[in-house]
Design a protein around this motif. Structure first.
Motif, PDB file in Angstrom:
ATOM      1  N   GLU A  78       7.388  93.686 102.132  1.00 42.91           N
ATOM      2  CA  GLU A  78       8.613  93.018 102.587  1.00 42.91           C
ATOM      3  C   GLU A  78       8.401  92.376 103.958  1.00 42.91           C
ATOM      4  O   GLU A  78       8.881  91.274 104.223  1.00 42.91           O
ATOM      5  N   TYR A 190      26.890  94.889  98.660  1.00 45.51           N
ATOM      6  CA  TYR A 190      25.442  95.040  98.523  1.00 45.51           C
ATOM      7  C   TYR A 190      24.907  94.037  97.509  1.00 45.51           C
ATOM      8  O   TYR A 190      25.672  93.364  96.801  1.00 45.51           O
ATOM      9  N   GLU A 200      15.812  97.358  92.973  1.00 46.59           N
ATOM     10  CA  GLU A 200      15.889  97.501  94.428  1.00 46.59           C
ATOM     11  C   GLU A 200      17.290  97.107  94.873  1.00 46.59           C
ATOM     12  O   GLU A 200      17.752  95.996  94.601  1.00 46.59           O
ATOM     13  N   ARG A 202      19.882  96.673  98.098  1.00 45.23           N
ATOM     14  CA  ARG A 202      19.925  96.460  99.549  1.00 45.23           C
ATOM     15  C   ARG A 202      21.382  96.511 100.009  1.00 45.23           C
ATOM     16  O   ARG A 202      22.208  95.697  99.577  1.00 45.23           O
ATOM     17  N   ASP A 252      15.803 100.086 106.788  1.00 46.41           N
ATOM     18  CA  ASP A 252      15.073  98.948 107.341  1.00 46.41           C
ATOM     19  C   ASP A 252      15.695  98.538 108.677  1.00 46.41           C
ATOM     20  O   ASP A 252      16.811  98.001 108.720  1.00 46.41           O
ATOM     21  N   THR A 256      19.753  98.023 107.336  1.00 42.09           N
ATOM     22  CA  THR A 256      19.845  97.829 105.892  1.00 42.09           C
ATOM     23  C   THR A 256      19.308  99.060 105.174  1.00 42.09           C
ATOM     24  O   THR A 256      18.186  99.502 105.436  1.00 42.09           O
ATOM     25  N   ILE A 258      17.799 100.519 101.887  1.00 46.63           N
ATOM     26  CA  ILE A 258      17.081 100.017 100.716  1.00 46.63           C
ATOM     27  C   ILE A 258      16.847 101.180  99.756  1.00 46.63           C
ATOM     28  O   ILE A 258      16.221 102.179 100.122  1.00 46.63           O
TER      29      ILE A 258
END
Length: 347
Positions: A78, A190, A200, A202, A252, A256, A258
């Motif tokens: 990422e 989200y 995934e 976020r 993150d 965020t 994840i």
């Protein structure tokens, strides 16, 4: 409270800096052997000085290693993708600036007021042309020969049939969302993307937090995630079952959350994460091309068998199933030599 958070942040940064210095010392000592020697040194340390392999949680030690590897691999990918996107954005900005400095007239960005004025002028010109059209146009159309009229009628009918068919085909998917670029959906709280293997999720957070400020619960069929002592941001029954032991979450940059969920059925696309979400149209999902080496063992064996049978059929040769039946038949004939199969016809 803010001072307390600042102290925690400083402590975490100091700890990370200290660990990085220690690891860099190890890397310097293992230059010749490279990554292989570094890993060998680390896992050797665990064997010599800890009970990692033989302790109470030794059964899960391999899974712990895989989880840590997958988590940091995903973060590294990422980060690389983010840096690449930023570099490309800067490159485009430089190119645009260079064109503007050179007086390139090909592309000009209009302000909102200029765009509105231009649209008004275009509409006025269009209306003027429409009013100036000859009144005899309708008469001319009526005086066209029968053949042309019939052709026009048939064409319109065909176009109408096509529109009806398109409406009928899309009736089932009416109201469904179009998938985003990652074959998932973008919601208010989200967003999520997916591959055949995993999802995934976020979740943007309203404030910068630490991992201890979050509460995340993942089971085979349910998920709950959000800030501690606050109403959950994501909560509900999952649309399909997942593997909770293979699913992870990370924070993150403190902004965020994840969450990575591994699917149980890795041969289907999800239309939603939880059953209360809006549904995406999975018929518009655009999967990336994958290699056999990217598939898990069971899926790979199934795909290889299908490819083999397809090649055999094209060559007029027996498929794997036909070969298996023939082997059983030959074995049966050897076990019963007293039986005469000379006049038998086998399909």
């Amino acid at each position: 409270k803010q001072a307390k958070k600042a102290v925690y942040n400083t402590m975490d940064e100091q700890k990370q800096s200290y660990c990085d210095n220690v690891y860099m010392t190890i890397v310097e000592q293992c230059k010749e052997g490279g990554v292989v020697e570094i890993l060998d040194t680390f896992f050797g340390f665990l064997a010599r000085r800890t009970d990692f392999y033989v302790g109470q949680g030794s059964k899960d030690c391999e899974q712990l290693v895989l989880k840590a590897f997958r988590l940091h691999k995903r973060q590294a990918e990422e980060k690389r993708a983010k840096e690449k996107a930023e570099a490309e954005a800067k490159k485009r900005e430089k190119q645009a600036a260079a064109k503007a400095a050179a007086g390139d007239p090909r592309v000009q960005e209009l302000t909102d007021a200029e765009a509105e004025q231009l649209q008004k002028e275009l509409d006025a010109e269009k209306n003027k042309k429409s009013n100036d059209a000859p009144a005899s146009s309708s008469t001319t159309a009526k005086e066209s020969d029968n053949g042309e009229a019939a052709t026009a009628t048939t064409t319109k009918k065909k176009e109408g049939d096509g529109d009806a068919a398109e409406e009928e085909e899309s009736a089932e998917d009416k109201g469904k969302m179009k998938p985003n670029a990652g074959n998932g959906g973008d919601y208010e709280n989200y967003s999520w993307t997916q591959t055949l293997r995993d999802l995934e999720i976020r979740v943007p957070l309203p404030v910068k937090v630490k991992g201890r400020d979050l509460t995340v619960s993942i089971t085979k069929s349910d998920i709950t995630a959000g800030l501690r002592n606050q109403p959950p941001i994501l909560h509900g029954q999952l649309a399909h079952h997942i593997k909770p032991d293979e699913s992870t979450w990370t924070l993150d940059e403190g902004k965020t959350l994840i969450i990575c969920l591994e699917k149980v059925n890795q041969m289907e696309w999800w239309g939603q994460v939880v059953t209360t979400d809006p549904v995406i149209n999975t018929k518009k999902v655009e999967p990336e091309n994958s290699k056999l080496s990217d598939l898990d063992g069971e899926t790979r064996s199934i795909v290889e068998k299908i490819m083999y049978d397809q090649r055999q059929k094209e060559l007029g040769l027996p498929t794997s199933e036909d070969q298996k039946k023939n082997e059983i038949l030959q074995k049966f004939m050897k076990q019963h030599p007293e039986m005469d199969f000379s006049n038998c016809k086998f399909n």
